[in-house]
Design a protein around this motif. Sequence first.
Motif, PDB file in Angstrom:
ATOM      1  N   ALA A  74     -44.346 -17.145  14.395  1.00 14.70           N
ATOM      2  CA  ALA A  74     -45.238 -17.322  13.262  1.00 14.70           C
ATOM      3  C   ALA A  74     -45.876 -15.865  12.715  1.00 14.70           C
ATOM      4  N   ALA A  75     -46.111 -15.071  13.892  1.00 18.28           N
ATOM      5  CA  ALA A  75     -46.654 -13.725  13.418  1.00 18.28           C
ATOM      6  C   ALA A  75     -45.507 -12.898  12.842  1.00 18.28           C
ATOM      7  N   GLY A  76     -44.176 -13.329  13.070  1.00 15.58           N
ATOM      8  CA  GLY A  76     -43.192 -12.417  12.425  1.00 15.58           C
ATOM      9  C   GLY A  76     -42.982 -12.846  11.107  1.00 15.58           C
ATOM     10  N   PHE A  77     -43.160 -14.386  10.837  1.00 23.84           N
ATOM     11  CA  PHE A  77     -43.267 -14.599   9.308  1.00 23.84           C
ATOM     12  C   PHE A  77     -44.657 -14.022   8.593  1.00 23.84           C
ATOM     13  N   GLY A  78     -45.472 -14.190   9.462  1.00 22.92           N
ATOM     14  CA  GLY A  78     -46.739 -13.568   8.734  1.00 22.92           C
ATOM     15  C   GLY A  78     -46.511 -12.110   8.418  1.00 22.92           C
ATOM     16  N   MET A  79     -45.723 -11.352   9.146  1.00 20.44           N
ATOM     17  CA  MET A  79     -45.883  -9.989   8.791  1.00 20.44           C
ATOM     18  C   MET A  79     -44.837  -9.638   7.457  1.00 20.44           C
ATOM     19  N   TYR A  80     -43.870 -10.743   7.308  1.00 28.80           N
ATOM     20  CA  TYR A  80     -43.116 -10.917   6.304  1.00 28.80           C
ATOM     21  C   TYR A  80     -43.813 -11.041   5.183  1.00 28.80           C
ATOM     22  N   LEU A  81     -44.720 -12.211   5.296  1.00 26.12           N
ATOM     23  CA  LEU A  81     -45.408 -12.576   3.830  1.00 26.12           C
ATOM     24  C   LEU A  81     -46.605 -11.204   3.748  1.00 26.12           C
ATOM     25  N   ALA A  82     -46.943 -10.411   4.639  1.00 23.78           N
ATOM     26  CA  ALA A  82     -47.557  -9.479   4.199  1.00 23.78           C
ATOM     27  C   ALA A  82     -47.158  -8.352   3.669  1.00 23.78           C
ATOM     28  N   GLN A  83     -45.812  -8.259   3.835  1.00 19.98           N
ATOM     29  CA  GLN A  83     -45.081  -7.352   3.200  1.00 19.98           C
ATOM     30  C   GLN A  83     -44.916  -7.579   1.849  1.00 19.98           C
ATOM     31  N   LEU A  84     -44.848  -8.780   1.520  1.00 21.21           N
ATOM     32  CA  LEU A  84     -44.584  -9.493   0.143  1.00 21.21           C
ATOM     33  C   LEU A  84     -45.768  -9.342  -0.507  1.00 21.21           C
ATOM     34  N   GLN A  85     -47.146  -9.490   0.034  1.00 24.06           N
ATOM     35  CA  GLN A  85     -48.369  -9.360  -0.511  1.00 24.06           C
ATOM     36  C   GLN A  85     -48.784  -7.811  -0.774  1.00 24.06           C
ATOM     37  N   SER A  86     -48.115  -6.821  -0.040  1.00 21.26           N
ATOM     38  CA  SER A  86     -48.568  -5.493  -0.019  1.00 21.26           C
ATOM     39  C   SER A  86     -48.559  -4.892  -1.354  1.00 21.26           C
ATOM     40  N   PRO A  87     -49.415  -4.089  -1.675  1.00 17.03           N
ATOM     41  CA  PRO A  87     -49.714  -3.301  -2.876  1.00 17.03           C
ATOM     42  C   PRO A  87     -48.844  -2.256  -2.699  1.00 17.03           C
TER      43      PRO A  87
END
Length: 367
Positions: free
Chosen positions: A62-75
């Motif tokens: 879940a943390a791995g996918f969380g980091m993926y979502l963070a990369q998508l959100q990252s300005p």
Amino acid sequence: MKINDKPYRTIWLDENNPSLVKIIDQRLLPHQFVVEELRTVEDCATAIRDMHVRGAGLIGAAAGFGMYLAQLQSPPDDADYLRQAAELLIATRPTARNLAWAVNRMQQAVYEESTPAARERRALTEARKIADEDAEYCRRLGEHGLEIIKDISRRKQGPVNILTHCNAGWLAFVDYGSATAPIYAAQKAGIDLHVWVDETRPWLQGSRLTAWELGQQGVPHTLIADNTGGHLMQHGMVDLIIVGTDRTTRCGDVANKIGTYLKALAAHDNGVPFYVALPSSTFDWQICDGLAEIPIEERSDTEIRYISGALDNGETGRVAIAPPHTRGANYGFDVTPARLISGLITERGICGANEKEITRLFPPEVR
Ligand code: MRU
């Protein structure tokens, strides 16, 4: 594994929208089966902290996918965004090693790429790899652990009685589970077996989750109150104990759900083999002394003072089980010293719980 005969993993991406992460909300099992959608790194952090997902391997995935979502959100111009997301995720739960391991692995992979588009692609690939590896390593450790069960079954009449604590089942990983993988492999091999399921106060991972998933797979099992194991062992009713672990030191000490240590002591006193199953993502290579160095999560005492479940009218609810002003202490995990452990079942084989044998299976270059 299967739910009502339909195969599931515990975490997956929506097939039409790869920026949508899906999980089974484990707070509601076994009474309700609800799939929850996670859209942001904050959603992932909440799901981990509040135990919509739990179990070492699954919170790593879940943390791995969380980091993926963070990369998508990252300005695009915010170099610090991913580091803050990493801190947010790592702070959610302190004991399971897989969480920080997955976050660090994601950061390393993403920082190898230089453009936002390449980073997004890489983050997706790496998060999927972490989840797939978790499932595959659990499958493999199941094959190794099967040999232990086979050996006992050859030497006795009747079912092999295996005791497990908490839920180190497929619900705690992406698939197969750690402690349950050898059990599922033995079932597939046609071995007669039966599982004693510790209820696992206070969160009841045993009665709510392990009993449910074993039932879904058709594995014979019996639910017991947490303090029953010692009595069963004294009467020869346990042939083998297999538990999971949330963090294992390079010297073989194991942190697992609170109460595991007492089972290991009783097993030692009664000559019952006590095995710990883990994919290598659970090893903390930096530390040796588990008692001194593994952080033990303390959770709200509400989990001790109330109990939740299905009411007779079919609704879910909670009831108080202590006087209103009594305070509780809620330690999530305890440490079982290596000397009480018969062996570690890993994806690379079985080894003794000591630095020399662990290093033989996992030399520094594969860590
Ligand atoms: O608090 P949890 O449910 O996340 O605890 C984890 C566990 O289920 C157990 O400690 C388990 O035995 C090891 S995790 C594979």
